[in-house]
Design a protein around this motif. Structure first.
Motif, PDB file in Angstrom:
ATOM      1  N   THR A 298      10.466  19.839   2.433  1.00 37.72           N
ATOM      2  CA  THR A 298       8.867  19.716   2.764  1.00 37.72           C
ATOM      3  C   THR A 298       7.839  18.880   1.858  1.00 37.72           C
ATOM      4  O   THR A 298       7.053  17.563   2.442  1.00 37.72           O
ATOM      5  N   TYR A 299       7.784  20.221   0.457  1.00 39.49           N
ATOM      6  CA  TYR A 299       6.946  19.189  -0.655  1.00 39.49           C
ATOM      7  C   TYR A 299       7.297  17.856  -0.941  1.00 39.49           C
ATOM      8  O   TYR A 299       6.653  17.012  -1.347  1.00 39.49           O
ATOM      9  N   GLU A 300       8.995  17.585  -0.979  1.00 40.33           N
ATOM     10  CA  GLU A 300       9.503  16.265  -1.673  1.00 40.33           C
ATOM     11  C   GLU A 300       9.171  14.966  -0.480  1.00 40.33           C
ATOM     12  O   GLU A 300       8.309  13.848  -0.612  1.00 40.33           O
ATOM     13  N   GLN A 301       8.658  15.115   1.216  1.00 35.67           N
ATOM     14  CA  GLN A 301       8.354  14.347   2.188  1.00 35.67           C
ATOM     15  C   GLN A 301       7.066  14.219   1.411  1.00 35.67           C
ATOM     16  O   GLN A 301       6.855  13.590   1.820  1.00 35.67           O
ATOM     17  N   SER A 302       5.731  15.848   1.476  1.00 37.16           N
ATOM     18  CA  SER A 302       4.865  14.813   1.007  1.00 37.16           C
ATOM     19  C   SER A 302       4.443  14.156  -0.255  1.00 37.16           C
ATOM     20  O   SER A 302       3.430  13.230  -0.474  1.00 37.16           O
ATOM     21  N   ASP A 303       5.372  14.525  -1.408  1.00 34.36           N
ATOM     22  CA  ASP A 303       5.473  13.412  -2.239  1.00 34.36           C
ATOM     23  C   ASP A 303       5.308  12.354  -2.204  1.00 34.36           C
ATOM     24  O   ASP A 303       5.184  11.626  -2.736  1.00 34.36           O
ATOM     25  N   GLU A 304       6.854  11.941  -1.309  1.00 34.21           N
ATOM     26  CA  GLU A 304       6.831  10.506  -0.610  1.00 34.21           C
ATOM     27  C   GLU A 304       5.608   9.973  -0.053  1.00 34.21           C
ATOM     28  O   GLU A 304       5.098   8.990   0.117  1.00 34.21           O
ATOM     29  N   ASP A 305       5.017  10.843   0.478  1.00 31.87           N
ATOM     30  CA  ASP A 305       4.005  10.400   1.593  1.00 31.87           C
ATOM     31  C   ASP A 305       2.634   9.691   0.621  1.00 31.87           C
ATOM     32  O   ASP A 305       1.829   8.675   1.003  1.00 31.87           O
ATOM     33  N   GLN A 306       2.655  10.482  -0.015  1.00 28.34           N
ATOM     34  CA  GLN A 306       1.530  10.036  -1.217  1.00 28.34           C
ATOM     35  C   GLN A 306       1.247   8.517  -2.177  1.00 28.34           C
ATOM     36  O   GLN A 306       0.462   8.656  -2.315  1.00 28.34           O
ATOM     37  N   ASP A 307       2.666   8.509  -2.008  1.00 29.34           N
ATOM     38  CA  ASP A 307       3.019   6.570  -2.608  1.00 29.34           C
ATOM     39  C   ASP A 307       2.551   5.958  -2.324  1.00 29.34           C
ATOM     40  O   ASP A 307       1.422   5.295  -2.806  1.00 29.34           O
ATOM     41  N   SER A 308       2.422   6.196  -0.759  1.00 31.81           N
ATOM     42  CA  SER A 308       1.445   5.193   0.014  1.00 31.81           C
ATOM     43  C   SER A 308      -0.053   4.988  -0.391  1.00 31.81           C
ATOM     44  O   SER A 308      -0.568   4.728  -0.580  1.00 31.81           O
ATOM     45  N   VAL A 309      -0.451   6.582  -0.817  1.00 35.52           N
ATOM     46  CA  VAL A 309      -1.236   6.506  -0.636  1.00 35.52           C
ATOM     47  C   VAL A 309      -2.477   5.995  -2.697  1.00 35.52           C
ATOM     48  O   VAL A 309      -2.651   5.176  -2.612  1.00 35.52           O
ATOM     49  N   LYS A 310      -1.336   6.255  -2.992  1.00 32.13           N
ATOM     50  CA  LYS A 310      -1.524   6.070  -4.814  1.00 32.13           C
ATOM     51  C   LYS A 310      -1.454   4.737  -4.889  1.00 32.13           C
ATOM     52  O   LYS A 310      -1.599   3.858  -5.433  1.00 32.13           O
ATOM     53  N   VAL A 311      -0.235   3.708  -3.973  1.00 31.09           N
ATOM     54  CA  VAL A 311       0.080   2.408  -4.212  1.00 31.09           C
ATOM     55  C   VAL A 311      -1.183   1.621  -3.603  1.00 31.09           C
ATOM     56  O   VAL A 311      -2.038   0.553  -3.985  1.00 31.09           O
ATOM     57  N   ALA A 312      -2.057   2.480  -2.389  1.00 30.47           N
ATOM     58  CA  ALA A 312      -3.228   2.017  -2.138  1.00 30.47           C
ATOM     59  C   ALA A 312      -4.312   1.831  -3.297  1.00 30.47           C
ATOM     60  O   ALA A 312      -5.409   0.771  -2.786  1.00 30.47           O
ATOM     61  N   LEU A 313      -4.426   2.492  -3.556  1.00 29.90           N
ATOM     62  CA  LEU A 313      -5.724   3.354  -4.556  1.00 29.90           C
ATOM     63  C   LEU A 313      -5.730   2.528  -5.222  1.00 29.90           C
ATOM     64  O   LEU A 313      -6.281   1.807  -6.582  1.00 29.90           O
ATOM     65  N   LEU A 314      -3.978   1.799  -6.350  1.00 27.40           N
ATOM     66  CA  LEU A 314      -3.953   1.038  -7.622  1.00 27.40           C
ATOM     67  C   LEU A 314      -3.938  -0.536  -7.050  1.00 27.40           C
ATOM     68  O   LEU A 314      -4.047  -1.283  -7.692  1.00 27.40           O
ATOM     69  N   GLU A 315      -3.302  -0.722  -5.999  1.00 23.98           N
ATOM     70  CA  GLU A 315      -3.173  -2.330  -5.168  1.00 23.98           C
ATOM     71  C   GLU A 315      -4.303  -3.248  -4.306  1.00 23.98           C
ATOM     72  O   GLU A 315      -4.724  -4.176  -4.328  1.00 23.98           O
ATOM     73  N   THR A 316      -4.544  -1.983  -3.634  1.00 25.58           N
ATOM     74  CA  THR A 316      -5.816  -2.718  -2.293  1.00 25.58           C
ATOM     75  C   THR A 316      -6.979  -3.097  -3.115  1.00 25.58           C
ATOM     76  O   THR A 316      -8.038  -2.265  -4.348  1.00 25.58           O
ATOM     77  N   ASN A 317      -7.919  -3.896  -3.317  1.00 25.84           N
ATOM     78  CA  ASN A 317      -9.211  -4.197  -3.458  1.00 25.84           C
ATOM     79  C   ASN A 317     -10.162  -2.683  -2.905  1.00 25.84           C
ATOM     80  O   ASN A 317     -10.076  -2.201  -1.572  1.00 25.84           O
ATOM     81  N   PRO A 318     -10.984  -3.088  -4.064  1.00 26.15           N
ATOM     82  CA  PRO A 318     -11.986  -1.415  -3.946  1.00 26.15           C
ATOM     83  C   PRO A 318     -12.804  -1.158  -2.837  1.00 26.15           C
ATOM     84  O   PRO A 318     -12.989  -0.485  -2.500  1.00 26.15           O
ATOM     85  N   TYR A 319     -13.788  -2.479  -2.540  1.00 23.05           N
ATOM     86  CA  TYR A 319     -14.439  -2.672  -0.981  1.00 23.05           C
ATOM     87  C   TYR A 319     -13.434  -2.741   0.325  1.00 23.05           C
ATOM     88  O   TYR A 319     -13.924  -1.653   0.878  1.00 23.05           O
ATOM     89  N   LEU A 320     -11.990  -2.796  -0.517  1.00 27.18           N
ATOM     90  CA  LEU A 320     -11.229  -3.123   1.370  1.00 27.18           C
ATOM     91  C   LEU A 320     -11.287  -1.323   1.468  1.00 27.18           C
ATOM     92  O   LEU A 320     -11.283  -0.391   2.462  1.00 27.18           O
ATOM     93  N   LEU A 321     -10.984  -0.497   0.095  1.00 21.85           N
ATOM     94  CA  LEU A 321     -10.181   0.469   0.244  1.00 21.85           C
ATOM     95  C   LEU A 321     -11.525   1.813   0.667  1.00 21.85           C
ATOM     96  O   LEU A 321     -10.976   2.529   1.394  1.00 21.85           O
TER      97      LEU A 321
END
Length: 594
Positions: A298-321
């Motif tokens: 389950t922790y492995e699934q959680s790590d993979e889910d957080q990848d999407s959050v990290k990509v959003a933090l890195l690539e999304t415009n700050p205002y849109l984020l």
């Protein structure tokens, strides 16, 4: 295969939205708790006389201390081979503790890159460890060097560089032909290693952070999860500088397996100072409760889910984020309010007039299919719990729209009492039942042909693990594609009764707002096209509800969910009934005279 991929992407999207919202809540809450505990009073020590309070400790490395950095790479978890020059990966002299201005980019950071030879043991799922030592300038980490080693001048920390991950083999095939599009090599490995294989993975980047912190921590009062990193000296009572291995920004998709085909392992180490506040944020995200009952995968699934959050933090415009974060919180609030109002509506409902009971029964079937499907596909635990709770609510609704009782006389196999369902009188005696049956009869003319065509398509073109998986996958895909049609019987009943006063408008409004929020997510987050179409068609159905609410004005003769109406029936009653009412309203003395 395309349908199955879309279904999996849909469930991943749902999990990601939960992860993004809870990610920032979790960071803030743990940071606030940490700050609160750090300001709190010290804890009495039972080992001291009369329970005297413990004294605050200090950092063994004062500000601007000159340090030497030693990094050794070894297959041993406990390192002692300090004289092996091949094991020394990095040596850096005269680092300044708490310095933020030196380094190649003027930020206090330094970098070292090398390609490591892979030992044969590591190629076969062995482990590779990194041993990091910080010593005050002039000292050595080897305890055997009596004149150069000092315990209070040495900070040591160890980390396993490789990461073991589970790779699951899904043995799917076309149930009619027995053929599969899977890689033959993967099929052979599945036959030899079983359905789950543990494989060592590698990521080439890692950051060594030295936390710039001189807080007067009190032993025994450091709040979790920070207490895992603050190490106190048993003799002096002071604490060592905090060494933190920061791999938070290492995405799971960037890890690659270590096998016989690799000859070198690239490793780029960065040394950087880290502020206390940022360290608390990282520690909060990587924290795992020791009382957690969830399995390791389950922790492995959680790590993979957080990848999407990290990509959003890195690539999304700050205002849109920022807008996305606010909208995520609002989405959670609306979801809770929809749940609360749905429970309140059905709990206080006295009459079923105007409500489609068949749609509620079909909703239980739909929730059950979804639950069985995600269990068969081992979906994220958060999604499983959410769907299970939804199923329990749907089952509870059955007890509110039907009379449910146990028939102990006609038992199943003479042992198990039979459950008997019976329509409530307020539903049978109203015209709603007629309209509900009529709506589902017309609906069946459309649903059954579509269901048959989809079942044939799924059997011919989609691979499955077995016939059970085919049934669940076919039902789930069908409901995902055409499930919105089951919302139409209520529209038909509204049309026939020319009224919408019987609907739970608060719950519908909150759910509609959540659908509009999902539309916003569709522009920010990568989503399957099927999910975007689903949001659009739900919007269309809700706008039809709004149109019906506009054309079917409030009818004062309509009985509401509490069994009352807005009309005083005594004004429209017959003279005889009026006289009877008048007699009932007379004083007791006048009644006797009559």
């Amino acid at each position: 295969m395309e349908t199955e991929v879309c279904v999996k992407d849909l469930m991943d999207t749902t999990t990601m939205k939960y992860s993004k919202c809870t990610c920032f809540f979790r960071i803030f809450i743990i940071w606030a708790i940490s700050s609160w505990f750090r300001r709190g009073p010290s804890t009495p020590d039972p080992n001291t006389p009369a329970g005297a309070p413990r004294l605050p400790s200090r950092n063994l490395f004062p500000k601007d201390t000159l340090m030497d950095l030693y990094v050794f790479i070894s297959q041993e978890e406990v390192f002692s081979d300090f004289n092996n020059t091949d094991a020394l990966f990095w040596f850096h002299r005269d680092l300044v503790y708490g310095d933020w201005t030196t380094g190649e980019d003027g930020d206090g950071c330094y970098q070292q890159y090398k390609e490591l030879d892979i030992p044969e043991k590591v190629q076969h799922n062995g482990s590779l460890y990194m041993h990091v030592y910080f010593t005050k300038s002039g000292f050595h980490p080897d305890p055997k060097r009596k004149g150069q080693y000092r315990r209070l001048a040495t900070v040591h920390s160890t980390k396993m560089l490789n990461k073991f991950k589970r790779r699951k083999f899904l043995k799917t095939k076309n149930l009619l032909t027995g053929e599969t599009e899977a890689d033959p090599e993967m099929i052979k490995r599945a036959e030899s290693h079983g359905p789950v294989e543990i494989i060592s993975h590698w990521h080439p980047n890692l950051t060594i952070n030295m936390v710039d912190d001189h807080t007067a921590w009190v032993k025994g009062s450091v709040p979790p999860p920070l207490d895992q990193y603050v190490k106190f000296d048993a003799v002096s009572g002071d604490y060592y500088p905090i060494v933190y291995f920061n791999d938070y920004w290492n995405l799971q998709k960037d890890y690659y397996p270590i096998n016989e085909t690799l000859t070198k392992l690239p490793l780029r180490l960065n040394y950087c100072p880290l502020s206390l506040w940022r360290w608390q944020l990282y520690a909060a995200q990587n924290a795992r409760s020791p009382w957690n009952f969830l399995p390791e995968d389950t922790y492995e699934q959680s790590d993979e889910d957080q990848d999407s959050v990290k990509v959003a933090l890195l690539e999304t415009n700050p205002y849109l984020l920022g807008l996305t974060i606010v909208v995520s919180i609002v989405h959670s609030i609306f979801e809770f309010l929809a749940f609360k109002n749905d429970i309140q509506f059905w709990n206080s409902r006295q009459s079923l007039e105007g409500l489609s009971v068949r749609s509620i029964i079909f909703g239980v079937f739909q929730s059950l299919v979804v639950l069985l499907y995600i269990l068969d596909n081992e979906t994220n635990f958060v999604v499983q719990v959410s769907v299970f709770i939804g199923l329990l609510i749907d089952l509870w609704k059955i007890t509110k729209v039907m009379d449910v009782r146990l028939d102990r006389e006609n038992k199943i196999a003479g042992v198990i009492p039979r459950i008997v369902f019976k329509d409530k009188s307020t539903y049978v005696q109203s015209s709603t039942k007629i309209y509900d049956d009529m709506a589902f009869k017309y609906l069946s003319w459309l649903l059954y042909p579509l269901f048959g065509c989809y079942a044939v398509y799924s059997l011919l073109y989609v691979e499955h693990k077995g016939w059970y998986s085919w049934v669940l996958g076919m039902l789930y895909g069908f409901l995902l594609t055409f499930g919105f049609i089951t919302m139409t019987p209520q529209l038909f009943i509204n049309y026939k009764m020319k009224s919408v006063a019987h609907l739970p408008w608060r719950m519908l409004t909150y759910k509609a707002l959540n659908t509009f929020i999902d539309d916003l997510f569709a522009f920010v987050i990568k989503m399957p096209m099927m999910y975007r179409i689903g949001c659009l068609r739900d919007d269309v159905v809700f706008f039809i509800y709004l149109y019906q609410r506009w054309i079917y004005r409030v009818d004062p003769n309509r009985v509401n969910e509490f069994g009352t109406s807005g009309v005083d029936h005594t004004q429209n009653s017959t003279p005889e009934a009026a006289n009877a009412v008048a007699v009932m309203d007379k004083p007791e003395g006048e009644k006797k005279n009559d």
